[in-house]
Write a protein that holds these residues in place. Structure first.
Motif, PDB file in Angstrom:
ATOM      1  N   LYS A 111      16.706  -1.694   3.380  1.00  0.00           N
ATOM      2  CA  LYS A 111      15.966  -2.841   3.889  1.00  0.00           C
ATOM      3  C   LYS A 111      14.575  -2.798   3.287  1.00  0.00           C
ATOM      4  O   LYS A 111      13.953  -1.746   3.208  1.00  0.00           O
ATOM      5  CB  LYS A 111      15.902  -2.822   5.412  1.00  0.00           C
ATOM      6  CG  LYS A 111      17.278  -3.010   6.027  1.00  0.00           C
ATOM      7  CD  LYS A 111      17.230  -3.152   7.505  1.00  0.00           C
ATOM      8  CE  LYS A 111      18.668  -3.355   7.989  1.00  0.00           C
ATOM      9  NZ  LYS A 111      18.762  -3.747   9.347  1.00  0.00           N
ATOM     10  N   LEU A 136       9.206 -10.850   3.405  1.00  0.00           N
ATOM     11  CA  LEU A 136      10.463 -10.101   3.465  1.00  0.00           C
ATOM     12  C   LEU A 136      10.314  -9.147   4.638  1.00  0.00           C
ATOM     13  O   LEU A 136       9.359  -8.373   4.694  1.00  0.00           O
ATOM     14  CB  LEU A 136      10.707  -9.296   2.187  1.00  0.00           C
ATOM     15  CG  LEU A 136      10.846 -10.049   0.873  1.00  0.00           C
ATOM     16  CD1 LEU A 136      11.087  -9.069  -0.262  1.00  0.00           C
ATOM     17  CD2 LEU A 136      11.960 -11.067   0.937  1.00  0.00           C
ATOM     18  N   THR A 172      10.660  -4.501   3.352  1.00  0.00           N
ATOM     19  CA  THR A 172       9.681  -5.243   4.141  1.00  0.00           C
ATOM     20  C   THR A 172       8.385  -5.299   3.348  1.00  0.00           C
ATOM     21  O   THR A 172       7.920  -4.274   2.837  1.00  0.00           O
ATOM     22  CB  THR A 172       9.448  -4.566   5.509  1.00  0.00           C
ATOM     23  OG1 THR A 172      10.692  -4.527   6.216  1.00  0.00           O
ATOM     24  CG2 THR A 172       8.421  -5.316   6.334  1.00  0.00           C
ATOM     25  N   GLY A 225      22.274 -10.050  -0.104  1.00  0.00           N
ATOM     26  CA  GLY A 225      20.956  -9.412  -0.113  1.00  0.00           C
ATOM     27  C   GLY A 225      20.284  -9.556  -1.467  1.00  0.00           C
ATOM     28  O   GLY A 225      20.801 -10.176  -2.390  1.00  0.00           O
ATOM     29  N   THR A 226      19.123  -8.965  -1.576  1.00  0.00           N
ATOM     30  CA  THR A 226      18.343  -9.041  -2.803  1.00  0.00           C
ATOM     31  C   THR A 226      18.521  -7.753  -3.596  1.00  0.00           C
ATOM     32  O   THR A 226      19.376  -6.923  -3.277  1.00  0.00           O
ATOM     33  CB  THR A 226      16.853  -9.327  -2.487  1.00  0.00           C
ATOM     34  OG1 THR A 226      16.186  -9.646  -3.705  1.00  0.00           O
ATOM     35  CG2 THR A 226      16.178  -8.183  -1.761  1.00  0.00           C
ATOM     36  N   THR A 270      14.731  -7.112   4.836  1.00  0.00           N
ATOM     37  CA  THR A 270      15.629  -7.844   3.951  1.00  0.00           C
ATOM     38  C   THR A 270      16.604  -6.872   3.308  1.00  0.00           C
ATOM     39  O   THR A 270      16.203  -5.878   2.711  1.00  0.00           O
ATOM     40  CB  THR A 270      14.823  -8.595   2.874  1.00  0.00           C
ATOM     41  OG1 THR A 270      13.918  -9.484   3.539  1.00  0.00           O
ATOM     42  CG2 THR A 270      15.716  -9.368   1.942  1.00  0.00           C
TER      43      THR A 270
END
Length: 136
Positions: A19, A27, A21, A43-44, A30
């Protein structure tokens, strides 16, 4: 000025997940994973984020140069394509479409080249950086 982002990863490379942030919270937790980076997962991924950073930074730098020369910007759209080969980002290609009142293509191309060389993200990348720019 300092900015930051935080990455948290849990698990192995292929089965785990992370994740991201950012300081601004744009973000926030994310998702990113092996699948979102190397396959077709949700997701990225770091390369997508580099592409976003490079296209955004370049566009702002180009905007500054165009404004300094006294032309009026209707719009600038920049797409960035990042190529990751064998664990290395080898290219960052910027495709620019711009509507600028009264500017000639010659002046526009000079400003594009100047922005390509001088935006902070271009300076950061240890990759071949190229640009294709079109006035519309």
């Amino acid at each position: 000025m300092k900015r930051n982002a935080t990455a948290v990863w849990i698990g192995s490379l292929k089965e785990g997940a992370g994740k991201l942030t950012t300081q601004s919270k744009t973000l926030e937790n994310t998702q990113y994973s092996f699948k979102s980076r190397f396959e077709e997962g949700v997701g990225t991924n770091p390369e997508e984020l580099v592409a976003a950073a490079h296209s955004g930074c370049f566009t702002m730098q180009l905007s500054a140069y165009i404004t300094e020369t006294g032309f009026e910007i209707e719009s600038i759209e920049t797409k960035c394509d990042i190529d990751l080969v064998e664990g290395t980002i080898i290219t960052s290609h910027l495709t620019v479409n711009a509507k600028i009142k009264g500017i000639t293509d010659e002046v526009f191309q000079e400003l594009v080249t100047k922005a390509e060389k001088n935006c902070p993200i271009s300076k950061l990348l240890n990759a071949a950086i190229s640009t294709t720019a079109t006035l519309v």
